[in-house]
Design a protein around this motif. Structure first.
Motif, mmCIF file in Angstrom:
data_model
loop_
_atom_site.group_PDB
_atom_site.id
_atom_site.type_symbol
_atom_site.label_atom_id
_atom_site.label_comp_id
_atom_site.label_asym_id
_atom_site.label_seq_id
_atom_site.Cartn_x
_atom_site.Cartn_y
_atom_site.Cartn_z
ATOM 1 N N VAL A 299 0.694 -1.013 -0.011
ATOM 2 C CA VAL A 299 -0.031 0.073 0.066
ATOM 3 C C VAL A 299 0.784 1.295 0.136
ATOM 4 N N ARG A 300 1.948 1.321 0.839
ATOM 5 C CA ARG A 300 2.740 2.568 0.833
ATOM 6 C C ARG A 300 3.158 2.696 -0.630
ATOM 7 N N GLU A 301 3.946 1.480 -1.463
ATOM 8 C CA GLU A 301 4.455 1.826 -2.691
ATOM 9 C C GLU A 301 3.499 2.072 -3.683
ATOM 10 N N THR A 302 2.420 1.622 -3.545
ATOM 11 C CA THR A 302 0.930 1.769 -4.669
ATOM 12 C C THR A 302 0.544 3.120 -4.366
ATOM 13 N N GLU A 303 0.434 3.489 -3.138
ATOM 14 C CA GLU A 303 -0.492 4.957 -2.871
ATOM 15 C C GLU A 303 0.649 5.927 -2.833
ATOM 16 N N GLY A 304 2.099 5.638 -2.492
ATOM 17 C CA GLY A 304 2.914 6.596 -2.421
ATOM 18 C C GLY A 304 2.720 7.443 -1.107
ATOM 19 N N GLY B 110 3.063 7.076 3.606
ATOM 20 C CA GLY B 110 3.989 6.851 4.825
ATOM 21 C C GLY B 110 3.474 5.691 5.220
ATOM 22 N N PHE B 111 4.186 4.849 6.277
ATOM 23 C CA PHE B 111 3.927 3.831 7.153
ATOM 24 C C PHE B 111 2.517 3.709 7.715
ATOM 25 N N PRO B 112 2.362 4.857 8.735
ATOM 26 C CA PRO B 112 1.322 4.943 9.657
ATOM 27 C C PRO B 112 0.065 5.231 8.704
ATOM 28 N N GLU B 113 0.204 5.931 7.779
ATOM 29 C CA GLU B 113 -0.944 6.101 6.635
ATOM 30 C C GLU B 113 -1.280 4.856 6.116
ATOM 31 N N ALA B 114 -0.487 4.242 5.652
ATOM 32 C CA ALA B 114 -0.608 2.935 4.843
ATOM 33 C C ALA B 114 -1.390 1.896 6.184
ATOM 34 N N VAL B 115 -1.146 1.859 7.088
ATOM 35 C CA VAL B 115 -1.453 0.817 8.381
ATOM 36 C C VAL B 115 -2.799 1.374 8.532
ATOM 37 N N PHE B 116 -3.471 2.491 8.534
ATOM 38 C CA PHE B 116 -4.486 3.088 8.882
ATOM 39 C C PHE B 116 -5.643 2.835 7.682
ATOM 40 N N LYS B 117 -5.012 3.009 6.439
ATOM 41 C CA LYS B 117 -5.609 2.872 5.187
ATOM 42 C C LYS B 117 -6.244 1.486 5.060
ATOM 43 N N ILE B 118 -5.271 0.437 5.450
ATOM 44 C CA ILE B 118 -5.612 -1.021 5.477
ATOM 45 C C ILE B 118 -6.586 -1.050 6.722
#
Length: 465
Positions: A71-76, A78-86
């Motif tokens: 998700v970090r690589e796909t969405e560009g 950060g780490f916490p943002e990717a965690v909360f997005k999932i």
């Protein structure tokens, strides 16, 4: 405040790490199987998604990682943002919880600590740091005695916690003793002294045996006998026991859960791998609790639910074995193995498996999606799988239903029928609105799917009365 917020993020992280990376990549992001999204890939087969290891890997360009990195690589982001997005996609947290967490003044500092912790775990593998099951069981056996290890003055359960279990949960002394509920002890020097002494007296362990036990970690650079400490949050400790009755993890029911926070969290210490101050932290994993009835009248029946209070209520009322998964996404790690082990232990297979998630499956797409995947995974067993449901007016969880005396309102149908009918409902809604179900519910709310459930699925259960 810092420990509470760190433990909240860690709880979210633990749950996010247990989601199906295959479901995320192939269904949520709708990628074509076998094609790598990180290079101009035109030949299917170079990109592998390994659900068992929770990883993806491209044999052509070498890109690899877990769901969070994807998700970090796909969405560009950060780490916490990717965690909360999932976490938001799978219903692990609400938007309100994320907003409340992000509003904290120490958000960036605390998250950085957890990011470094997670990166360490990812590089070195959680399993490499985890103690042997028997060691975990022995350490947590002493820990679950609470402050009763302090001779002459300590109690296993505080008066407040004992009253909660008896008056609100309506548990008997025998039921409390059977599970082994206890009050999480304070992290005082006095307690640690008696805890380590009890550990040595009972099992011959010194403080170094705490390495790799979920919830415990070492203060870096400290060479004293009390260099190890543990996650201490005021609340009721709930031992998670395997089919042999051995403790493999601890859940904590917090005394205070502020708005937007979870009431139940794992006793985990993977946040403690900060390379400046702490080391040897270990995640809780997602062990499954096995509830064994006093008398097993139905040895060919197995129940599956979410939460120990529920599985214990089932085992007592239905007089059959029950498994508790701690969170709807957390069945993937151990469920199939646990069922196999139970069948081997009793020397015969189960003939019926009855799943009893909460009544809110009628409006919660995330509960349904997890249930659907779980039912599919259990088809490797030669067993009839059923889904049991009741109307929310009779209680949210099966323990509420049993306590209120509405057991006759619980009905069951074939899990295949339930899943296929629910899936057809989703397809119908998606076709009607021309968008994916999660986008539809975001615009129109969960009431839309609940109305369809009442119209198409509820009658199937009512026919069984």
């Amino acid at each position: 405040m810092q420990e509470t917020r760190e433990s909240f993020f860690q709880e979210v992280l633990e749950n996010v790490r247990n989601i199906s990376i295959r479901d995320l990549i192939l269904n949520v992001y709708e990628l074509q199987p076998g094609l790598c999204p990180f290079h101009n890939d035109r030949t299917p087969g170079s990109f592998s998604v390994i659900d068992r290891k929770r990883k993806y890997y491209c044999w052509s360009c070498g890109e690899q990682g877990d769901a969070i990195k994807f998700v970090r690589e796909t969405e560009g982001i950060g780490f916490p943002e990717a965690v909360f997005k999932i976490a938001l996609i799978y219903g692990i947290v609400t938007e309100e919880q994320v907003a409340l967490y992000n509003s904290g003044s120490t958000f960036k500092e605390e998250t950085t600590k957890i990011v470094r912790s997670y990166d360490n775990l990812w590089k070195n593998s959680v399993e490499d740091h985890r103690a042997e099951p028997d060691v975990i069981s022995n350490v947590l056996d002493i820990f679950s005695q609470g402050e009763s290890v302090i001779e002459g003055s300590g109690k296993k359960l505080s008066t407040k916690h004992l009253e909660h279990l008896k008056q609100e949960r309506l548990l008997t002394d025998e039921e409390i003793e059977k599970v082994g509920y206890f009050s999480i002890p304070s992290r005082s020097s006095r307690y640690l002294k008696h805890f380590l002494q009890a550990l040595e007296d009972e099992y011959g362990y010194d403080q170094h045996m705490l390495k790799g036990v979920p919830g415990f970690y070492k203060k870096k650079g400290d060479v004293s006998k009390r260099a190890y400490t543990f996650l201490s949050i005021k609340g009721i400790g709930i031992p998670i026991r395997d089919l042999h009755g051995k403790i493999q993890g601890i859940q904590i029911r917090k005394d205070i859960a502020k708005k937007g926070e979870k009431r139940y969290i794992w006793m985990s210490s993977s946040f403690a791998n900060d390379e400046d101050t702490m080391e040897f932290g270990t995640g809780s994993g997602s062990p499954i609790h096995v509830s064994i009835p006093t008398k097993n009248k139905y040895p060919y029946v197995l129940f599956i639910t979410e939460g120990i209070f529920k599985s214990e209520a089932i085992a007592k009322h239905y007089q059959a074995q029950a498994l508790s998964i701690q969170g709807i996404q957390n069945w993937k790690q151990d469920l199939i193995h646990t069922i196999h082990d139970l069948e081997e232990q009793q020397n015969h297979p189960f003939l019926n498996i009855i799943v009893m998630f909460d009544s809110d499956v009628a409006s919660n797409i995330n509960v349904f999606e997890s249930l659907s995947a779980m039912v599919e995974a259990m088809k490797e067993f030669d067993v009839k799988i059923h889904y049991a449901w009741w109307e929310k007016d009779f209680g949210k969880g099966i323990d509420d239903v049993i306590q209120s005396g509405y057991q006759d309102k619980v009905n069951r149908i074939s899990a295949d029928t339930f899943v296929s009918t629910y899936r057809s409902l989703i397809d119908e809604i998606e076709e009607m609105h021309g968008m994916k179900i999660r986008d539809v519910l975001k615009d129109f709310g969960n009431e839309l799917i609940e109305e369809g459930f009442d119209d198409k699925i509820k009658p199937l259960f009512l026919k069984q009365r």
